[in-house]
Enzyme design. Structure first.
Site, PDB file in Angstrom:
ATOM      1  N   GLU A   1     -36.373  -8.256  -6.742  1.00  0.00           N
ATOM      2  CA  GLU A   1     -35.841  -9.500  -6.188  1.00  0.00           C
ATOM      3  C   GLU A   1     -35.150  -9.214  -4.845  1.00  0.00           C
ATOM      4  OE1 GLU A   1     -32.440 -11.318  -8.143  1.00  0.00           O
ATOM      5  OE2 GLU A   1     -33.367 -13.289  -7.922  1.00  0.00           O
TER       6      GLU A   1
ATOM      7  N   GLU B   1     -28.534 -16.603 -17.359  1.00  0.00           N
ATOM      8  CA  GLU B   1     -29.535 -17.097 -16.397  1.00  0.00           C
ATOM      9  C   GLU B   1     -29.578 -16.083 -15.268  1.00  0.00           C
ATOM     10  OE1 GLU B   1     -31.356 -19.674 -16.994  1.00  0.00           O
ATOM     11  OE2 GLU B   1     -30.258 -20.384 -18.729  1.00  0.00           O
TER      12      GLU B   1
ATOM     13  N   CYS C   1     -32.766 -18.760  -6.962  1.00  0.00           N
ATOM     14  CA  CYS C   1     -33.450 -17.947  -7.977  1.00  0.00           C
ATOM     15  C   CYS C   1     -34.850 -18.479  -8.257  1.00  0.00           C
ATOM     16  CB  CYS C   1     -32.616 -17.909  -9.248  1.00  0.00           C
ATOM     17  SG  CYS C   1     -32.180 -19.562  -9.815  1.00  0.00           S
TER      18      CYS C   1
ATOM     19  N   LYS D   1     -15.008 -18.444 -13.668  1.00  0.00           N
ATOM     20  CA  LYS D   1     -14.890 -17.649 -12.449  1.00  0.00           C
ATOM     21  C   LYS D   1     -16.060 -17.942 -11.519  1.00  0.00           C
ATOM     22  CE  LYS D   1     -16.266 -13.514 -10.947  1.00  0.00           C
ATOM     23  NZ  LYS D   1     -16.237 -13.726  -9.489  1.00  0.00           N
TER      24      LYS D   1
HETATM   25  P1  NDP Z   1     -24.033 -11.226  -9.443  1.00  0.00           P
HETATM   26  O1  NDP Z   1     -24.646 -10.841 -10.737  1.00  0.00           O
HETATM   27  O2  NDP Z   1     -23.648 -10.146  -8.512  1.00  0.00           O
HETATM   28  O3  NDP Z   1     -22.713 -12.086  -9.694  1.00  0.00           O
HETATM   29  C1  NDP Z   1     -22.687 -13.267 -10.450  1.00  0.00           C
HETATM   30  C2  NDP Z   1     -21.269 -13.511 -10.921  1.00  0.00           C
HETATM   31  O4  NDP Z   1     -20.889 -12.490 -11.844  1.00  0.00           O
HETATM   32  C3  NDP Z   1     -20.242 -13.449  -9.798  1.00  0.00           C
HETATM   33  O5  NDP Z   1     -19.219 -14.374 -10.043  1.00  0.00           O
HETATM   34  C4  NDP Z   1     -19.762 -12.019  -9.917  1.00  0.00           C
HETATM   35  O6  NDP Z   1     -18.523 -11.793  -9.318  1.00  0.00           O
HETATM   36  C5  NDP Z   1     -19.705 -11.854 -11.415  1.00  0.00           C
HETATM   37  N1  NDP Z   1     -19.685 -10.472 -11.882  1.00  0.00           N
HETATM   38  C6  NDP Z   1     -20.023  -9.338 -11.218  1.00  0.00           C
HETATM   39  N2  NDP Z   1     -19.841  -8.245 -12.010  1.00  0.00           N
HETATM   40  C7  NDP Z   1     -19.399  -8.698 -13.210  1.00  0.00           C
HETATM   41  C8  NDP Z   1     -19.052  -8.068 -14.446  1.00  0.00           C
HETATM   42  N3  NDP Z   1     -19.111  -6.753 -14.613  1.00  0.00           N
HETATM   43  N4  NDP Z   1     -18.649  -8.838 -15.475  1.00  0.00           N
HETATM   44  C9  NDP Z   1     -18.605 -10.193 -15.350  1.00  0.00           C
HETATM   45  N5  NDP Z   1     -18.892 -10.841 -14.195  1.00  0.00           N
HETATM   46  C10 NDP Z   1     -19.306 -10.113 -13.143  1.00  0.00           C
HETATM   47  O7  NDP Z   1     -25.028 -12.260  -8.765  1.00  0.00           O
HETATM   48  P2  NDP Z   1     -24.899 -12.906  -7.327  1.00  0.00           P
HETATM   49  O8  NDP Z   1     -23.596 -13.624  -7.211  1.00  0.00           O
HETATM   50  O9  NDP Z   1     -25.261 -11.868  -6.321  1.00  0.00           O
HETATM   51  O10 NDP Z   1     -26.030 -14.021  -7.400  1.00  0.00           O
HETATM   52  C11 NDP Z   1     -27.349 -13.784  -7.111  1.00  0.00           C
HETATM   53  C12 NDP Z   1     -28.154 -13.551  -8.377  1.00  0.00           C
HETATM   54  O11 NDP Z   1     -28.040 -14.678  -9.227  1.00  0.00           O
HETATM   55  C13 NDP Z   1     -29.634 -13.398  -8.103  1.00  0.00           C
HETATM   56  O12 NDP Z   1     -30.138 -12.332  -8.873  1.00  0.00           O
HETATM   57  C14 NDP Z   1     -30.225 -14.718  -8.571  1.00  0.00           C
HETATM   58  O13 NDP Z   1     -31.560 -14.646  -8.949  1.00  0.00           O
HETATM   59  C15 NDP Z   1     -29.328 -15.040  -9.716  1.00  0.00           C
HETATM   60  N6  NDP Z   1     -29.390 -16.467 -10.011  1.00  0.00           N
HETATM   61  C16 NDP Z   1     -30.008 -16.892 -11.148  1.00  0.00           C
HETATM   62  C17 NDP Z   1     -30.146 -18.243 -11.419  1.00  0.00           C
HETATM   63  C18 NDP Z   1     -30.782 -18.721 -12.680  1.00  0.00           C
HETATM   64  O14 NDP Z   1     -30.592 -19.891 -13.018  1.00  0.00           O
HETATM   65  N7  NDP Z   1     -31.524 -17.920 -13.406  1.00  0.00           N
HETATM   66  C19 NDP Z   1     -29.652 -19.255 -10.490  1.00  0.00           C
HETATM   67  C20 NDP Z   1     -29.004 -18.694  -9.333  1.00  0.00           C
HETATM   68  C21 NDP Z   1     -28.885 -17.354  -9.105  1.00  0.00           C
HETATM   69  P3  NDP Z   1     -18.517 -11.176  -7.799  1.00  0.00           P
HETATM   70  O15 NDP Z   1     -18.967 -12.288  -6.937  1.00  0.00           O
HETATM   71  O16 NDP Z   1     -17.119 -10.787  -7.585  1.00  0.00           O
HETATM   72  O17 NDP Z   1     -19.439 -10.000  -7.816  1.00  0.00           O
END
Ligand code: NDP
Length: 481
Positions: free
Chosen positions: A384, A248, A282, A173
């Site tokens: 963050e 991550e 990130c 997803k």
């Molecule tokens: P989110 O945690 O909001 O979402 C990440 C993914 O998880 C999306 O596809 C989201 O769908 C999905 N999701 C949301 N709720 C659920 C759930 N209950 N169960 C399973 N999946 C779910 O993060 P963001 O998309 O806002 O991304 C930004 C974040 O990602 C920042 O905190 C950043 O630091 C982190 N990040 C970390 C990295 C690393 O390598 N450590 C690299 C890049 C980013 P939907 O979009 O529909 O909410």
């Protein structure tokens, strides 16, 4: 207007419920396509397709798996321009960045794992002449891969490539905020001849599709990149089912600048590590700590260069910053600037929405923002923000700056600027983070372990770490005498 489709069992299909979500172009603030609002029924269909494909894919010779992955990599390269433009429209990032970083890296991810599986080896442990142990590694089954919006194709393929290379099938997803390049990838997978059901992409909301993948009893492994809060929710659901987890998560990375650094090299890279992708990486260094003796010099030079960074149409080659990903995210970032002021911070530049002209007047643009005068442990410096906002804090000693750097709940990456070798090694050893960059930033060798400590995650991606995560080791012990 274009309707994105799910990719299930080798076909591009509509979601079962026939419902769609608006997909915005953040540079103009308008809907430009529709995304499937899939639900647990689509996840079930995808999981069944993946389970069926697994029986064949898991025993397909690695040379054949490698050949198909290499073909996908080639097709990404061939379609680089189209994918870069799509990524820029969907996400708001400058097309130059997508062209230079996001899309080439997506191609490299497939290329890297296509060749890595040809060179992987398993271990053997001899017990002198009485017995010999060897380790078999087998694919786990159906892997759930969930990725965020900031580096859409880059991070999506960083999970999918090792998962399918090592013989798993995938239900994936992408973020529903940036689904377009994942959709284009599904077209390329069909063209490359990836057998049906090996990769299934289900578009939709996290709380529906993401949650269904996490809770599905036939998906024993979840690879997730996203926010720390979402990671905690996934861990809560997955733990009682004993799923393998790679998380991550977020970061609040320190960028530590000593007076003995190469000033010009440091300041050029610091502009990048602060504001690349509008600060929505990130790994960005959002807390900048500067040795007091060069604090004023740094501040003057840095702020003057930040003011010259052009915020503009992402398609424009001169734009250093494009739009942030959504209206909601823009409001969140700007609310942190207000918080910083309440906490006693002084905004040295930026801090406001940028209103562009004509068709871009409704886009989500924020001026790169530099703030000083905050305590290291205030909310602005601990939470963050994930936008084009950095803080400046002076320090006097190594001990003091180590304490500042390690003070957050996060521990993803640290950046260090010094020409003193001993100090560099000592600091690197004492920083609480999964990655330390010394005199550079975002220099990536795909063989190295990638991930964070504390609230930044569990497990490591990259190199053989990922191949190990996506396989299950089995020790076989044979008695010789
Ligand atoms: P989110 O945690 O909001 O979402 C990440 C993914 O998880 C999306 O596809 C989201 O769908 C999905 N999701 C949301 N709720 C659920 C759930 N209950 N169960 C399973 N999946 C779910 O993060 P963001 O998309 O806002 O991304 C930004 C974040 O990602 C920042 O905190 C950043 O630091 C982190 N990040 C970390 C990295 C690393 O390598 N450590 C690299 C890049 C980013 P939907 O979009 O529909 O909410």
């Amino acid at each position: 207007m274009q309707k994105i489709k799910n990719y299930i069992n080798g076909e591009l299909i509509e979601p079962i419920g026939k419902e769609y979500i608006d997909n915005y172009n953040p540079s103009i603030g308008k809907v430009y396509s529709f995304i499937p609002d899939s639900d647990e029924r689509d996840v079930e269909l995808a999981t069944q397709a993946a389970l069926k494909a697994f029986s064949t894919w898991s025993i397909t010779p690695k040379e054949e798996r490698s050949r198909i992955l290499l073909k996908i990599s080639e097709l990404i390269e061939k379609n680089l321009e189209r994918l870069a433009i799509a990524e820029s429209i969907d996400n708001g990032k400058p097309v130059s960045l997508a062209r230079m970083v996001d899309i080439p890296r997506a191609a490299s991810n497939f290329h890297f794992y296509a060749t890595a599986i040809l060179h992987d080896a398993s271990e053997s442990h001899s017990m002198e002449d009485s017995a010999i142990n060897y380790t078999l590694r087998t694919p786990v089954g159906v892997a759930g891969c969930i990725s965020p919006w900031n580096l859409p194709l880059y991070l999506f393929t960083w999970k999918i490539a090792p998962a399918i290379a090592s013989g798993n099938c995938v239900v994936a997803k992408p973020s529903e905020i940036t689904p377009m390049t994942a959709y284009l990838l599904s077209e390329l997978c069909i063209e490359a001849g990836l057998p049906k059901g090996v990769l299934n992409i289900v578009h939709g909301y996290g709380h529906k599709v993401g949650a269904s993948i996490t809770a599905h009893p036939k998906i024993p492994l979840i690879s997730f990149t996203g926010g720390t809060k979402t990671g905690a929710e996934i861990a809560r659901v997955a733990a009682p089912m004993f799923k393998k987890l790679s998380l991550e998560l977020g970061g609040k990375n320190p960028n530590i600048i000593f007076a003995d650094c190469d000033f010009e090299k440091m300041i050029k890279t610091t502009l990048n590590s602060s504001f690349a992708n509008q600060g929505q990486i990130c790994l960005c260094g959002s807390r900048i700590f500067i040795e007091r003796s060069i604090y004023e010099k740094f501040k003057t030079e840095f702020v003057s260069r930040v003011k010259k960074m052009k915020v503009g149409n992402p398609a424009d080659a001169e734009s250093k910053l494009g739009a942030v990903v959504s209206k909601q995210h823009m409001e969140k970032v700007l609310s942190y600037v207000e918080l910083a002021k309440q906490e006693g911070g002084t905004v040295l530049c930026g801090g406001v929405q940028v209103k562009l002209e004509k068709e871009f007047s409704e886009g989500y643009y924020i001026a790169p923002t530099v703030i000083e005068g905050l305590d290291y442990n205030c909310r602005t410096n601990q939470e963050e923000i994930f936008g084009p906002v950095v803080t400046l804090t002076p320090f006097d000693t190594e001990e003091e700056v180590l304490m500042y750097a390690n003070s957050t709940q996060y521990g993803l990456a640290s950046i260090l600027w010094t020409e003193n070798l001993t100090r560099a090694h000592c600091m690197a050893g004492n920083l609480h983070s999964g990655i330390v960059w010394i005199n550079c930033w975002l220099l990536r060798d795909l063989r190295t372990p990638f991930g964070g400590v504390k609230g930044s995650g569990v497990g490591r991606e990259g190199g053989f770490e990922a191949l190990h995560f996506f396989t299950e080791p089995k020790n076989v012990c044979i008695k010789l005498k």
